[in-house]
Design a protein around this motif. Structure first.
Motif, PDB file in Angstrom:
ATOM      1  N   ALA A 186      70.904   1.114  59.193  1.00  0.00           N
ATOM      2  CA  ALA A 186      71.538   0.033  59.959  1.00  0.00           C
ATOM      3  C   ALA A 186      72.582   0.583  60.927  1.00  0.00           C
ATOM      4  CB  ALA A 186      72.165  -0.976  59.000  1.00  0.00           C
ATOM      5  N   GLU A 187      73.252   1.652  60.549  1.00  0.00           N
ATOM      6  CA  GLU A 187      74.248   2.259  61.427  1.00  0.00           C
ATOM      7  C   GLU A 187      73.621   2.806  62.709  1.00  0.00           C
ATOM      8  OE1 GLU A 187      76.037   5.113  58.793  1.00  0.00           O
ATOM      9  OE2 GLU A 187      77.086   3.552  57.656  1.00  0.00           O
ATOM     10  N   GLU A 207      69.711   2.144  53.330  1.00  0.00           N
ATOM     11  CA  GLU A 207      69.652   0.961  54.202  1.00  0.00           C
ATOM     12  C   GLU A 207      70.874   0.912  55.119  1.00  0.00           C
ATOM     13  OE1 GLU A 207      68.851  -3.811  53.677  1.00  0.00           O
ATOM     14  OE2 GLU A 207      70.133  -2.815  52.202  1.00  0.00           O
ATOM     15  N   GLU A 208      72.062   1.204  54.581  1.00  0.00           N
ATOM     16  CA  GLU A 208      73.279   1.216  55.394  1.00  0.00           C
ATOM     17  C   GLU A 208      73.207   2.280  56.480  1.00  0.00           C
ATOM     18  OE1 GLU A 208      76.490   1.962  52.700  1.00  0.00           O
ATOM     19  OE2 GLU A 208      76.322   0.006  51.727  1.00  0.00           O
ATOM     20  N   MET A 209      72.716   3.471  56.129  1.00  0.00           N
ATOM     21  CA  MET A 209      72.635   4.557  57.096  1.00  0.00           C
ATOM     22  C   MET A 209      71.644   4.228  58.216  1.00  0.00           C
ATOM     23  SD  MET A 209      72.827   7.881  54.573  1.00  0.00           S
ATOM     24  CE  MET A 209      73.067   9.093  55.904  1.00  0.00           C
ATOM     25  N   TYR A 255      64.978  -3.837  54.682  1.00  0.00           N
ATOM     26  CA  TYR A 255      65.586  -4.373  53.474  1.00  0.00           C
ATOM     27  C   TYR A 255      65.112  -3.565  52.268  1.00  0.00           C
ATOM     28  CZ  TYR A 255      61.508  -6.941  51.713  1.00  0.00           C
ATOM     29  OH  TYR A 255      60.300  -7.278  51.196  1.00  0.00           O
ATOM     30  N   THR A 256      65.704  -3.860  51.112  1.00  0.00           N
ATOM     31  CA  THR A 256      65.397  -3.102  49.898  1.00  0.00           C
ATOM     32  C   THR A 256      64.802  -4.016  48.841  1.00  0.00           C
ATOM     33  OG1 THR A 256      67.556  -3.435  48.859  1.00  0.00           O
ATOM     34  CG2 THR A 256      67.338  -1.536  50.338  1.00  0.00           C
ATOM     35  N   GLU A 259      70.357   1.400  48.697  1.00  0.00           N
ATOM     36  CA  GLU A 259      71.446   0.640  49.325  1.00  0.00           C
ATOM     37  C   GLU A 259      72.131   1.490  50.383  1.00  0.00           C
ATOM     38  OE1 GLU A 259      74.200  -1.320  46.563  1.00  0.00           O
ATOM     39  OE2 GLU A 259      72.736  -0.884  44.989  1.00  0.00           O
ATOM     40  N   VAL A 260      72.377   2.742  50.041  1.00  0.00           N
ATOM     41  CA  VAL A 260      73.034   3.672  50.961  1.00  0.00           C
ATOM     42  C   VAL A 260      72.101   3.991  52.130  1.00  0.00           C
ATOM     43  CG1 VAL A 260      74.120   5.937  51.183  1.00  0.00           C
ATOM     44  CG2 VAL A 260      74.362   4.638  49.054  1.00  0.00           C
ATOM     45  N   ARG A 297      74.715  10.394  50.847  1.00  0.00           N
ATOM     46  CA  ARG A 297      74.893  10.360  52.303  1.00  0.00           C
ATOM     47  C   ARG A 297      74.875  11.771  52.887  1.00  0.00           C
ATOM     48  NH1 ARG A 297      76.643   6.668  55.775  1.00  0.00           N
ATOM     49  NH2 ARG A 297      76.818   4.537  55.028  1.00  0.00           N
TER      50      ARG A 297
END
Length: 138
Positions: free
Chosen positions: A135-136, A131-133, A4-5, A128-129, A91
């Motif tokens: 999670a992927e 964290e998404e990367m 998390y952030t 945020e980015v 990214r």
């Protein structure tokens, strides 16, 4: 793994450390390029190196591999590019650096990881980015 952030801005020390404790953080990864000036307040690198192990019983790491490129960040902060372009550029940069592979090599054995960025009410943060990367790949 829980990732998390948290932001270094617009948060009280009480809320900051209670959030870390509430998530049972193993490691706080500081992804900020600039974390030593007075604007960082209680989240200056030298302070977090003491506070995080002492209060949270977690590791503090300043890992610049995850920091945004200074020029892209400056363009975003000054409004020359919007969030979508900034996030897309970040990214690409993170992929070129192999930063996601590094994340899993360095921190993949952790249970709870917190990414420290600079979100405010007026702007979003590269974490945020990131964290998404991550999670992927989970």
């Amino acid at each position: 793994m829980n990732v998390y952030t948290i932001s270094a801005y617009e948060i009280t020390a009480k809320d900051f450390f209670e959030d870390l404790l509430g998530e049972n953080v193993d490691v706080l990864i500081d992804t900020r390029r600039k974390n030593t000036n007075q604007l960082a307040g209680f989240t200056k690198k030298s302070d977090l190196e003491y506070f995080v192990p002492t209060i949270v019983r977690a590791e503090y790491v300043h890992d610049l591999l995850f920091a945004p490129e200074p020029m892209a960040l400056e363009r975003y902060l000054k409004g020359a590019i919007g969030w979508d372009e900034y996030a897309a550029d970040y990214r690409v940069d993170i992929a070129k650096r192999g930063a996601i592979d590094h994340f899993f090599e360095a921190y993949g054995d952790r249970t709870s990881v917190c990414l420290l960025g600079t979100t405010t009410h007026k702007r979003r943060s590269h974490v945020e980015v990131l964290e998404e990367m991550i999670a992927e790949r989970l």
